[in-house]
Design an enzyme around this catalytic site. Structure first.
Site, PDB file in Angstrom:
ATOM      1  N   GLY A 197       0.761  -1.241   0.000  1.00 12.56           N
ATOM      2  CA  GLY A 197       0.000   0.000   0.000  1.00 12.56           C
ATOM      3  C   GLY A 197       0.788   1.286   0.000  1.00 12.56           C
ATOM      4  N   GLU A 205       3.778  -6.689   1.992  1.00 16.44           N
ATOM      5  CA  GLU A 205       3.423  -7.093   0.619  1.00 16.44           C
ATOM      6  C   GLU A 205       3.495  -5.911  -0.340  1.00 16.44           C
ATOM      7  OE1 GLU A 205      -0.577  -8.443   1.210  1.00 16.44           O
ATOM      8  OE2 GLU A 205       0.020 -10.281   2.226  1.00 16.44           O
ATOM      9  N   PRO A 206       4.640  -5.281  -0.475  1.00 21.51           N
ATOM     10  CA  PRO A 206       4.708  -4.123  -1.363  1.00 21.51           C
ATOM     11  C   PRO A 206       4.655  -4.540  -2.833  1.00 21.51           C
ATOM     12  CG  PRO A 206       6.898  -4.674  -0.580  1.00 21.51           C
ATOM     13  CD  PRO A 206       5.953  -5.615   0.118  1.00 21.51           C
ATOM     14  N   GLY A 207       3.865  -3.818  -3.607  1.00 24.71           N
ATOM     15  CA  GLY A 207       3.825  -4.068  -5.048  1.00 24.71           C
ATOM     16  C   GLY A 207       4.328  -2.835  -5.769  1.00 24.71           C
ATOM     17  N   ARG A 208       3.504  -1.783  -5.678  1.00 26.10           N
ATOM     18  CA  ARG A 208       3.811  -0.534  -6.386  1.00 26.10           C
ATOM     19  C   ARG A 208       5.186   0.020  -6.011  1.00 26.10           C
ATOM     20  NH1 ARG A 208      -0.365   2.637  -8.215  1.00 26.10           N
ATOM     21  NH2 ARG A 208      -1.741   1.662  -6.700  1.00 26.10           N
ATOM     22  N   ARG A 211      -4.373   2.456 -16.381  1.00 27.50           N
ATOM     23  CA  ARG A 211      -4.538   3.243 -15.153  1.00 27.50           C
ATOM     24  C   ARG A 211      -5.188   4.615 -15.372  1.00 27.50           C
ATOM     25  NH1 ARG A 211      -1.091   4.653 -11.978  1.00 27.50           N
ATOM     26  NH2 ARG A 211      -2.193   4.031 -10.094  1.00 27.50           N
ATOM     27  N   CYS A 215     -10.962   3.128 -29.919  1.00 26.16           N
ATOM     28  CA  CYS A 215     -12.186   3.867 -30.242  1.00 26.16           C
ATOM     29  C   CYS A 215     -13.036   4.141 -29.012  1.00 26.16           C
ATOM     30  CB  CYS A 215     -12.983   3.080 -31.272  1.00 26.16           C
ATOM     31  SG  CYS A 215     -11.981   2.794 -32.711  1.00 26.16           S
ATOM     32  N   GLU A 216     -12.486   4.880 -28.089  1.00 28.37           N
ATOM     33  CA  GLU A 216     -13.225   5.298 -26.889  1.00 28.37           C
ATOM     34  C   GLU A 216     -12.620   6.594 -26.417  1.00 28.37           C
ATOM     35  OE1 GLU A 216     -13.985   2.936 -23.557  1.00 28.37           O
ATOM     36  OE2 GLU A 216     -13.963   1.045 -24.655  1.00 28.37           O
ATOM     37  N   TYR A 248       1.266  -2.384 -12.183  1.00 24.96           N
ATOM     38  CA  TYR A 248      -0.116  -2.307 -12.667  1.00 24.96           C
ATOM     39  C   TYR A 248      -0.178  -1.726 -14.080  1.00 24.96           C
ATOM     40  CZ  TYR A 248      -0.653  -3.045  -7.687  1.00 24.96           C
ATOM     41  OH  TYR A 248      -0.543  -3.546  -6.410  1.00 24.96           O
TER      42      TYR A 248
HETATM   43  N1  LLP Z   1      -1.501  -6.988  -0.660  1.00 23.48           N
HETATM   44  C1  LLP Z   1      -2.794  -7.080  -1.000  1.00 23.48           C
HETATM   45  C2  LLP Z   1      -3.657  -7.995  -0.257  1.00 23.48           C
HETATM   46  C3  LLP Z   1      -3.303  -6.299  -2.051  1.00 23.48           C
HETATM   47  O1  LLP Z   1      -4.582  -6.379  -2.379  1.00 23.48           O
HETATM   48  C4  LLP Z   1      -2.443  -5.420  -2.745  1.00 23.48           C
HETATM   49  C5  LLP Z   1      -2.914  -4.594  -3.853  1.00 23.48           C
HETATM   50  C6  LLP Z   1      -1.090  -5.368  -2.358  1.00 23.48           C
HETATM   51  C7  LLP Z   1      -0.662  -6.160  -1.304  1.00 23.48           C
HETATM   52  C8  LLP Z   1      -0.093  -4.475  -3.030  1.00 23.48           C
HETATM   53  O2  LLP Z   1      -0.403  -3.143  -2.871  1.00 23.48           O
HETATM   54  P1  LLP Z   1       0.636  -2.020  -3.321  1.00 23.48           P
HETATM   55  O3  LLP Z   1       1.846  -2.126  -2.441  1.00 23.48           O
HETATM   56  O4  LLP Z   1       0.973  -2.252  -4.738  1.00 23.48           O
HETATM   57  O5  LLP Z   1      -0.101  -0.741  -3.132  1.00 23.48           O
HETATM   58  N2  LLP Z   1      -4.441  -1.633 -10.034  1.00 23.48           N
HETATM   59  C9  LLP Z   1      -4.360  -0.582  -9.045  1.00 23.48           C
HETATM   60  C10 LLP Z   1      -3.804  -1.069  -7.724  1.00 23.48           C
HETATM   61  C11 LLP Z   1      -4.573  -2.211  -7.141  1.00 23.48           C
HETATM   62  C12 LLP Z   1      -3.979  -2.727  -5.865  1.00 23.48           C
HETATM   63  C13 LLP Z   1      -4.655  -3.965  -5.431  1.00 23.48           C
HETATM   64  N3  LLP Z   1      -4.125  -4.569  -4.270  1.00 23.48           N
HETATM   65  C14 LLP Z   1      -3.549   0.583  -9.606  1.00 23.48           C
HETATM   66  O6  LLP Z   1      -3.124   0.513 -10.759  1.00 23.48           O
HETATM   67  O7  LLP Z   1      -3.385   1.596  -8.932  1.00 23.48           O
END
Ligand code: LLP
Length: 424
Positions: free
Chosen positions: A244, A279-282, A319, A349-350, A378
């Site tokens: 997050g 659980e970092p993604g972004r 996004r 086409c949108e 993402y």
């Molecule tokens: N853990 C869980 C349970 C999650 O649902 C998520 C993201 C993460 C970790 C990773 O979150 P982060 O660190 O990346 O913020 N598609 C959207 C973002 C959707 C995130 C969904 N869950 C975008 O492009 O902004």
């Protein structure tokens, strides 16, 4: 921080000239920087390790949903990073990239029995249970396999946060996790079961969060719950605090760094004696990738609007269409000239296929290359073949080396996946 810089007048990813990549691979193409991925993992690791007393031997599990390319997972996995997964497919990807099952967390609100069985058979570290129904099914599946998986209960702390309503997950009405009281009850049910082993709690309140306060409030709720469970005689050894943490998209300088985030977490967990997971993604992937695209033409309309029409579209980078998200657009070869407001659009086409309105850019012309910054998370994962546009290629750069890590499909590849019904 990232490693996309202008050198000799041309944007490079680390040591690699992006004009050369476009020439050889075509566009649109995602380009990822291995050094940036490593740097981000390193910062998270360092920040965790600075607080071992409060966080234990913390697991950093990359949220595979942010970027699931096998080479990206391999870069992170080889540094010791784990994986946060939400489907059998993501578990399979993490395993294929060499991430051991012992570092894989399985989350999600709708895991099927067969996915649960797969995760149990593979021996993942932990299954995060998000509902009473799921717990019942998980117990039955585990029993049928004669297994006793480690589980956590995902809590909905009624504290949501995030960069957009569609990516907030911890709010009371959001579909994720169970409310505090129900989570405590489910934990007791799990503790009394022969077939699951509850090890702790999990929460994830949203994405692109740039203010630590809501996270701190949620983590305090989780800590309080852990204490309550222990008072009731149950064992709690792990807390999974989700991902997050936001990243700068506009060049902001006030997004909290991993060190500030971990200091906050350590303050909340001090003295509890648990092992934390994140659980970092972004944070790991966003600024480690760009989407490289070529200008098809500039449509200077008589009504004064100037449309920069690119060969990338909403199917490549969803996004902006989905969340009105901002991605900085930069020319690969910066040009001279007073900047003008451009509407940056793709060919789909949108009207939704609009990346930006009135974006100030130096005048570009047909054939010029641009990049969308911060597109490593993402981006490619959310792509589609809408308008029968072959999915963007993906490239990994590592110093002076680079490789295509997902080729653009040919039209024959696309059609080969669609057998025509035999009677037609
Ligand atoms: N853990 C869980 C349970 C999650 O649902 C998520 C993201 C993460 C970790 C990773 O979150 P982060 O660190 O990346 O913020 N598609 C959207 C973002 C959707 C995130 C969904 N869950 C975008 O492009 O902004």
């Amino acid at each position: 921080m990232h490693y996309f810089e202008i050198k000799d007048g041309v944007l490079h990813a680390e040591g690699v000239n992006l004009e050369a990549v476009a020439e050889q691979v075509g566009t649109p193409t995602y380009v990822y920087s291995a050094a940036t991925l490593r740097r981000h993992y390193g910062l998270m690791r360092e920040a965790c390790d600075a607080h071992k007393d409060a966080l234990g031997d913390a697991l950093i599990a990359f949220a595979v949903k942010a970027n699931s390319n096998l080479s990206v997972l391999k870069v992170l996995g080889s540094m010791g990073c784990g994986a946060d997964t939400v489907s059998e497919g993501e578990i399979r990807r993490a395993l294929k990239a060499g991430i051991p099952a012992s570092k894989i967390i399985f989350s999600g609100v709708g895991k099927t029995d067969s996915e649960l069985a797969f995760a149990i058979r593979e021996g993942v570290r932990q299954i995060n249970v998000e509902s009473s129904n799921e717990l019942e099914r998980l117990i039955a599946v585990a029993q049928s396999l004669g297994a006793k998986p480690d589980i956590a209960i995902r809590v909905n702390p009624k504290i949501g946060a995030g960069g957009h309503a569609k990516i907030t997950t911890g709010g009371a009405g959001d579909k994720f996790g169970v409310p505090v009281e129900e989570a405590l009850d489910l934990y007791a049910v799990a503790s009394n079961s022969e077939h699951v082993n509850p090890v702790g709690l999990a929460c994830h309140i949203g994405s692109q969060i740039t203010d630590l306060a809501p996270m701190e409030a949620a983590f305090k709720v989780i800590r309080g719950m852990a204490e309550t469970l222990r008072e009731r005689g149950m064992t709690v050894t792990r807390l999974d605090l989700g991902g997050g943490l936001g990243v700068p998209y506009y060049g902001e300088t006030d997004t909290p760094p991993p060190s500030a985030y971990m200091a906050m977490v350590a303050g909340v967990l001090a003295g509890l004696g648990v092992e934390a997971a994140f659980e970092p993604g972004r944070l790991m992937a966003a600024n480690a990738g760009v989407l490289l695209s070529r200008v098809v033409h500039v449509n200077e309309r008589t009504d004064g609007r100037r449309f920069l029409v690119l060969d990338a579209a909403m199917n490549d980078l969803m996004r902006p269409a989905l969340y009105d998200a901002f991605h900085d657009v930069k020319p690969v070869r910066p040009v001279e000239g007073a900047s003008l407001p451009h509407d940056i659009v793709g060919p789909v086409c949108e009207t939704g296929d609009t990346f930006a309105r009135d974006r100030e850019l130096a005048p570009l012309k047909a054939g010029d290359l641009v990049v969308f910054m911060s597109a490593g998370a993402y981006g490619a994962v959310m792509g589609s073949e809408y308008n029968t546009r072959p999915m963007a290629a993906e490239v990994l750069v590592d110093g002076d080396k680079w490789a295509v890590i997902k080729p653009r499909p040919t039209y024959d590849d696309i059609f080969a996946r669609e057998p025509i019904a035999g009677w037609l």
